[in-house]
Motif scaffolding. Structure first.
Motif, PDB file in Angstrom:
ATOM      1  N   ASN A 233       0.862  -1.181   0.000  1.00  0.00           N
ATOM      2  CA  ASN A 233       0.000   0.000   0.000  1.00  0.00           C
ATOM      3  C   ASN A 233       0.896   1.228   0.000  1.00  0.00           C
ATOM      4  N   GLY A 234       1.109   1.777  -1.165  1.00  0.00           N
ATOM      5  CA  GLY A 234       2.000   2.937  -1.278  1.00  0.00           C
ATOM      6  C   GLY A 234       1.252   4.194  -1.670  1.00  0.00           C
ATOM      7  N   LYS A 235      -0.068   4.178  -1.489  1.00  0.00           N
ATOM      8  CA  LYS A 235      -0.889   5.278  -2.015  1.00  0.00           C
ATOM      9  C   LYS A 235      -0.817   6.542  -1.150  1.00  0.00           C
ATOM     10  N   MET A 236      -0.818   7.675  -1.824  1.00  0.00           N
ATOM     11  CA  MET A 236      -0.890   8.954  -1.105  1.00  0.00           C
ATOM     12  C   MET A 236      -2.370   9.308  -0.898  1.00  0.00           C
ATOM     13  N   SER A 237      -2.696   9.698   0.339  1.00  0.00           N
ATOM     14  CA  SER A 237      -4.108   9.993   0.648  1.00  0.00           C
ATOM     15  C   SER A 237      -4.510  11.365   0.096  1.00  0.00           C
ATOM     16  N   GLU A 238      -5.778  11.624   0.123  1.00  0.00           N
ATOM     17  CA  GLU A 238      -6.290  12.906  -0.368  1.00  0.00           C
ATOM     18  C   GLU A 238      -5.845  14.081   0.508  1.00  0.00           C
ATOM     19  N   VAL A 239      -5.783  13.857   1.836  1.00  0.00           N
ATOM     20  CA  VAL A 239      -5.387  14.997   2.683  1.00  0.00           C
ATOM     21  C   VAL A 239      -3.910  15.337   2.475  1.00  0.00           C
ATOM     22  N   HIS A 240      -3.108  14.321   2.184  1.00  0.00           N
ATOM     23  CA  HIS A 240      -1.693  14.593   1.884  1.00  0.00           C
ATOM     24  C   HIS A 240      -1.557  15.272   0.515  1.00  0.00           C
ATOM     25  N   ALA A 241      -2.321  14.756  -0.444  1.00  0.00           N
ATOM     26  CA  ALA A 241      -2.244  15.354  -1.788  1.00  0.00           C
ATOM     27  C   ALA A 241      -2.717  16.815  -1.754  1.00  0.00           C
ATOM     28  N   ALA A 242      -3.736  17.081  -0.925  1.00  0.00           N
ATOM     29  CA  ALA A 242      -4.228  18.467  -0.804  1.00  0.00           C
ATOM     30  C   ALA A 242      -3.122  19.370  -0.264  1.00  0.00           C
ATOM     31  N   MET A 243      -2.378  18.863   0.713  1.00  0.00           N
ATOM     32  CA  MET A 243      -1.261  19.656   1.239  1.00  0.00           C
ATOM     33  C   MET A 243      -0.221  19.897   0.151  1.00  0.00           C
ATOM     34  N   GLY A 244       0.050  18.851  -0.632  1.00  0.00           N
ATOM     35  CA  GLY A 244       1.001  19.004  -1.740  1.00  0.00           C
ATOM     36  C   GLY A 244       0.555  20.095  -2.710  1.00  0.00           C
ATOM     37  N   LEU A 245      -0.727  20.105  -3.034  1.00  0.00           N
ATOM     38  CA  LEU A 245      -1.233  21.124  -3.966  1.00  0.00           C
ATOM     39  C   LEU A 245      -1.079  22.525  -3.381  1.00  0.00           C
ATOM     40  N   SER A 246      -1.406  22.650  -2.091  1.00  0.00           N
ATOM     41  CA  SER A 246      -1.262  23.973  -1.461  1.00  0.00           C
ATOM     42  C   SER A 246       0.209  24.388  -1.424  1.00  0.00           C
ATOM     43  N   MET A 247       1.085  23.424  -1.181  1.00  0.00           N
ATOM     44  CA  MET A 247       2.514  23.740  -1.120  1.00  0.00           C
ATOM     45  C   MET A 247       3.088  24.111  -2.489  1.00  0.00           C
ATOM     46  N   LEU A 248       2.546  23.503  -3.526  1.00  0.00           N
ATOM     47  CA  LEU A 248       3.063  23.838  -4.872  1.00  0.00           C
ATOM     48  C   LEU A 248       2.893  25.320  -5.175  1.00  0.00           C
ATOM     49  N   ASP A 249       1.792  25.901  -4.640  1.00  0.00           N
ATOM     50  CA  ASP A 249       1.574  27.336  -4.853  1.00  0.00           C
ATOM     51  C   ASP A 249       2.650  28.196  -4.181  1.00  0.00           C
ATOM     52  N   LEU A 250       3.284  27.622  -3.167  1.00  0.00           N
ATOM     53  CA  LEU A 250       4.245  28.405  -2.372  1.00  0.00           C
ATOM     54  C   LEU A 250       5.687  28.165  -2.746  1.00  0.00           C
ATOM     55  N   ILE A 251       5.907  27.113  -3.524  1.00  0.00           N
ATOM     56  CA  ILE A 251       7.257  26.552  -3.587  1.00  0.00           C
ATOM     57  C   ILE A 251       8.287  27.547  -4.133  1.00  0.00           C
ATOM     58  N   ASP A 252       7.881  28.337  -5.127  1.00  0.00           N
ATOM     59  CA  ASP A 252       8.885  29.247  -5.692  1.00  0.00           C
ATOM     60  C   ASP A 252       9.253  30.359  -4.714  1.00  0.00           C
ATOM     61  N   ALA A 253       8.269  30.792  -3.919  1.00  0.00           N
ATOM     62  CA  ALA A 253       8.575  31.802  -2.892  1.00  0.00           C
ATOM     63  C   ALA A 253       9.509  31.190  -1.839  1.00  0.00           C
ATOM     64  N   GLU A 254       9.248  29.946  -1.466  1.00  0.00           N
ATOM     65  CA  GLU A 254      10.098  29.282  -0.475  1.00  0.00           C
ATOM     66  C   GLU A 254      11.530  29.139  -1.015  1.00  0.00           C
ATOM     67  N   ILE A 255      11.649  28.788  -2.292  1.00  0.00           N
ATOM     68  CA  ILE A 255      12.988  28.660  -2.894  1.00  0.00           C
ATOM     69  C   ILE A 255      13.707  30.008  -2.846  1.00  0.00           C
ATOM     70  N   ASP A 256      12.988  31.081  -3.191  1.00  0.00           N
ATOM     71  CA  ASP A 256      13.616  32.406  -3.175  1.00  0.00           C
ATOM     72  C   ASP A 256      14.100  32.773  -1.774  1.00  0.00           C
ATOM     73  N   GLN A 257      13.241  32.492  -0.779  1.00  0.00           N
ATOM     74  CA  GLN A 257      13.636  32.829   0.602  1.00  0.00           C
ATOM     75  C   GLN A 257      14.854  32.014   1.032  1.00  0.00           C
ATOM     76  N   ARG A 258      14.833  30.734   0.680  1.00  0.00           N
ATOM     77  CA  ARG A 258      15.981  29.894   1.064  1.00  0.00           C
ATOM     78  C   ARG A 258      17.261  30.344   0.368  1.00  0.00           C
ATOM     79  N   LEU A 259      17.120  30.747  -0.900  1.00  0.00           N
ATOM     80  CA  LEU A 259      18.312  31.226  -1.616  1.00  0.00           C
ATOM     81  C   LEU A 259      18.872  32.470  -0.933  1.00  0.00           C
ATOM     82  N   ALA A 260      17.962  33.328  -0.461  1.00  0.00           N
ATOM     83  CA  ALA A 260      18.429  34.552   0.232  1.00  0.00           C
ATOM     84  C   ALA A 260      19.184  34.168   1.502  1.00  0.00           C
ATOM     85  N   VAL A 261      18.655  33.199   2.249  1.00  0.00           N
ATOM     86  CA  VAL A 261      19.339  32.770   3.480  1.00  0.00           C
ATOM     87  C   VAL A 261      20.694  32.151   3.131  1.00  0.00           C
ATOM     88  N   ALA A 262      20.695  31.282   2.099  1.00  0.00           N
ATOM     89  CA  ALA A 262      21.947  30.612   1.713  1.00  0.00           C
ATOM     90  C   ALA A 262      22.990  31.644   1.281  1.00  0.00           C
TER      91      ALA A 262
END
Ligand code: T4K
Length: 378
Positions: A233-262
């Protein structure tokens, strides 16, 4: 330099980015309305497509975590030869995925890139080795062209543990076919740059492999009346997938912030003797790792780690000890002589890196490193 003050609260090596709660709740409401909680529901299908688009190559299947994805990857190759060449400089999941299937890991040393040394790999391959598993550690890609050539010469299958490679990595993966190997795994664990709380993905360019993977992911079930091969049973649940979708909207901002810290760390650490920064490929900011040359630095990595901890900076020694030193593996003949990996394991230290870390805190952490190097004692 004055003795640095401890941080009031622990500063961890990583902190998950979180979407606005309202955004996540909006997705949960749609799950509530559909009453579909798992088994490849609408959220799952949307995320699978979205991740596939972002990766831009191969077929992407989502998994409930990176480790089960790796087990499935190894299993899907249906190897006749019982050994797999693998890096010791990785998280235990990489090597356990081999052993849990009753196969034997053959440890191969790394080179200065911290990934598998192709020369050592070729030396280690014999008639019992059927595959190779390299880790793109901290988002530093293995020499996939060299590994591909060795695999062709020796009829090996190739799996990449790409737990750390999600970033602005799509063109990197998409550009060259050998980058993927037969299968590449991604981890979407909470401590990863992109996460779905727990989760992972497999990418393959091979339609048959992809079909087998999807069967394995769901107990081997073909339809109500048929099961083909072994599965889990390797399936991703709907609540996890929903989090993934919400995170995808943020990911480029998170990358930019991390690059600034780095980048701030890079400036603030400049000129400290005995410190070398080990970064990921372009746009991959999973970890900020230093290598500490004890002689030049005047102190060991372990002492620096202790000082940081005393001041509430929870740095981590990824990946030390080597996997080959752990109890299930340390008696293997291949575990004995891995000098380059051993040296790396004594020298690496991951400093806190996440979008929410302020630049001032990055400065304070770098100051602790500098102060420690100058002989500061608490
Ligand atoms: N291959 C490689 C190369 C990997 O690095 C990993 C996982 C895998 C395979 C397996 O993928 P998954 O099956 O996990 O998808 C963490 C993660 O649990 C693990 O996913 C990751 N690699 C590994 C490198 O790091 P720990 O034992 O170091 O985690 P932990 O709980 O100590 O977390 C580190 C810090 O992060 C904590 O000090 C606090 C912070 N944290 C952690 C969690 C879980 C948070 O702030 N919030 C959180 O929810 O393994």
């Amino acid at each position: 330099m004055n003795t640095p003050l401890p941080f009031e609260r622990p500063v961890y090596v990583s902190r998950p980015a979180l979407p606005p709660l309202t955004d996540y709740i909006r997705r949960l409401e749609s799950i509530w309305a559909s009453n579909i909680l798992t088994n490849m529901g609408p959220m799952h299908e949307m995320l699978e497509l979205a991740v596939g688009e972002r990766i831009g190559s191969g077929r992407v299947s989502l998994w409930n975590n990176g480790m089960s994805a790796l087990i499935a990857a190894v299993s899907s190759l249906q190897l006749e030869r019982r050994k797999i060449a693998v890096t010791p400089f990785t998280f235990p999941a990489t090597v356990h995925a081999i052993s849990l299937l009753g196969l034997e890991p053959v440890f191969v040393d790394i080179d200065d890139t911290l990934t598998l040394d192709p020369v050592k790999l070729e030396e280690a391959v014999d008639s019992e080795v059927g595959a190779v598993m390299g880790t793109h550690v901290y988002g530093r890609f293995c020499d996939t062209a060299a590994i591909d050539a060795i695999a062709r010469r020796n009829d090996l299958r190739v799996i990449y543990d790409g737990a750390h490679i999600f970033g602005r990595s799509a063109p990197v993966i998409g550009g060259e076919p050998h980058r993927l190997g037969d299968i590449t795994m991604l981890s979407f664990h909470a401590t990863k740059l992109f996460h779905s709380v727990e989760g992972g993905a497999l990418i393959t360019a091979d339609q048959d492999v992809d079909r087998r993977l999807r069967l394995i992911r769901n107990f081997g079930i073909v339809n109500e009346n048929d099961v083909k091969g072994l599965g889990l049973n390797g399936k991703m649940s709907e609540v996890h997938a929903a989090m993934g979708l919400s995170m995808l909207d943020l990911i480029d901002a998170e990358i930019d912030q991390r690059l600034a810290v780095a980048n701030r760390y890079l400036e603030a650490l400049e000129g400290i003797p005995g410190i070398r920064v080990v970064s990921g490929a372009d746009g991959i900011v999973q970890y900020f790792v230093l290598r500490v040359d004890a002689e030049e630095f005047g102190s060991t990595r372990d002492d620096l780690h202790t000082t940081l901890r005393s001041l509430n900076v929870i740095s981590r020694k990824y990946f030390s000890p080597l996997c080959s030193d752990f109890e299930p593996y340390n008696e293997l003949p291949s575990a004995k002589h891995l000098p380059v990996a051993r040296k790396a394991a004594q020298e690496v230290i991951a400093l806190p890196l996440y979008g929410g870390l302020s630049l001032e805190d990055a400065d304070r952490i770098a100051d602790i490193v500098r102060w420690h190097q100058k002989g500061g004692v608490l």
